[in-house]
Write an enzyme that holds these catalytic residues in place. Structure first.
Site, PDB file in Angstrom:
ATOM      1  CE  LYS A  12      43.421 103.507   6.641  1.00 28.83           C
ATOM      2  NZ  LYS A  12      44.301 103.097   5.057  1.00 28.83           N
ATOM      3  CG  ASP A 137      46.263 106.340   8.315  1.00 26.57           C
ATOM      4  OD1 ASP A 137      46.497 107.309   7.512  1.00 26.57           O
ATOM      5  OD2 ASP A 137      46.641 105.345   7.999  1.00 26.57           O
TER       6      ASP A 137
END
Length: 296
Positions: A12, A137
């Protein structure tokens, strides 16, 4: 033999990262947009009947024996009482200490894959609850979509983002996430933003209604509060950003670094970077490749 091979764990990028406060327990409150890109680790899972969790590294590196993929497998066993085991073979392509969520993505992919391999039938929300115990996350990668992120990283609002091309640059040096977040000079009081204000950065009239944001304008929104501290700890962060600027690109650090990124035109040719830097051209994804591996 029951197995799942060549299972992706994508990275990401943080399009911005604001620290808006701090809880009494020391956890920082943040706002960010997380975007999935097509730079991936690859994992292979072989079913074991003996209940053991084992792992081998297929690429050079020095991962700890109890890395996040192993910890994810053990957490799934503990949460479900499952007596099956697995052998995990990991192709590690994402750089460490990059701020790209590589370890968290490996954990999320492990949870999604073992949910299928072990026949557990857990929902995405159940897997996310387990993932949150491993790292803030992890639920994002289980969620499987670009997202507006708040809280300590667990509050996710899906976003649609148009396709775009990026260059990601990672210098060899890293910076400790713990040192960055504990630094006295870290800015912790950025004004709270809204997802509506973020979407308003898109000039199209229907942008807010459909949740689509123009990536070409996104670097005009916000900043990364962690970047000044990380740059002081690892000056190569600034050198990477300058290298991007020299080519007419607007760079920004992702996460706690030390990777930086910039949007780039599809036909652009980059000049040669220093030999010890990792430079990768990437595209963002529409959704996580494993989005349909479990129900919501």
């Amino acid at each position: 033999m029951r197995r799942l091979l060549d299972v992706p764990a994508p990275a990401k990028l943080n399009l911005f990262l604001h620290i808006t406060g701090r809880r009494d327990n020391g956890y920082h409150l943040l706002q960010s947009v997380f975007m999935l890109i097509d730079w991936c680790d690859r994992l292979h899972f072989d079913f074991r009947v003996d209940g053991h969790i084992s792992r081998e590294d297929l690429t050079p590196g020095s991962l700890p024996a109890e890395d996040l993929s192993v910890r994810a497998a053990r957490a799934l066993q503990a949460a479900t009482g499952c007596t099956h085991g697995v052998h995990i073979a990991l192709e590690k392509h994402l750089p460490a200490e990059a701020g790209m969520g590589g370890g968290s993505s490996d954990a999320a992919t492990t949870l999604l894959a073992l949910n299928r391999l072990w026949g557990l039938g857990l929902s995405r929300s159940q897997l996310s609850a387990i993932g949150l115990t491993l790292g803030a996350d992890v639920p994002f990668f289980i969620g499987g979509r670009h997202a507006w992120v708040e809280g300590v990283g667990e509050q996710l609002t899906p976003l649609a983002l148009p396709s775009a091309r990026f260059v990601v640059v990672k210098p060899p040096g890293g910076a400790s996430t713990q040192r960055i977040f504990s630094a006295p000079e870290l800015k912790r009081d950025t004004k709270t933003a809204t997802i509506q204000g973020f979407a308003a950065n898109d000039s199209r009239e229907d942008a807010q209604a459909i949740g689509v944001v123009d990536i070409q304008k996104i670097l005009a929104f916000g900043h990364n509060d962690l970047q000044p501290v990380a740059q002081a700890l690892c000056p190569d962060v600034g050198r990477c950003i300058q290298w991007l600027q020299d080519q007419g690109l607007q760079g920004r650090m992702t996460g706690s670094g030390t990777a930086v990124f910039a949007q780039m035109p599809h036909a652009m040719q980059l000049t040669t970077a220093p030999g010890d830097w990792t430079v990768r051209e990437c595209s963002n994804m529409d959704v996580h490749p494993l989005l349909d591996w479990c129900s919501d």
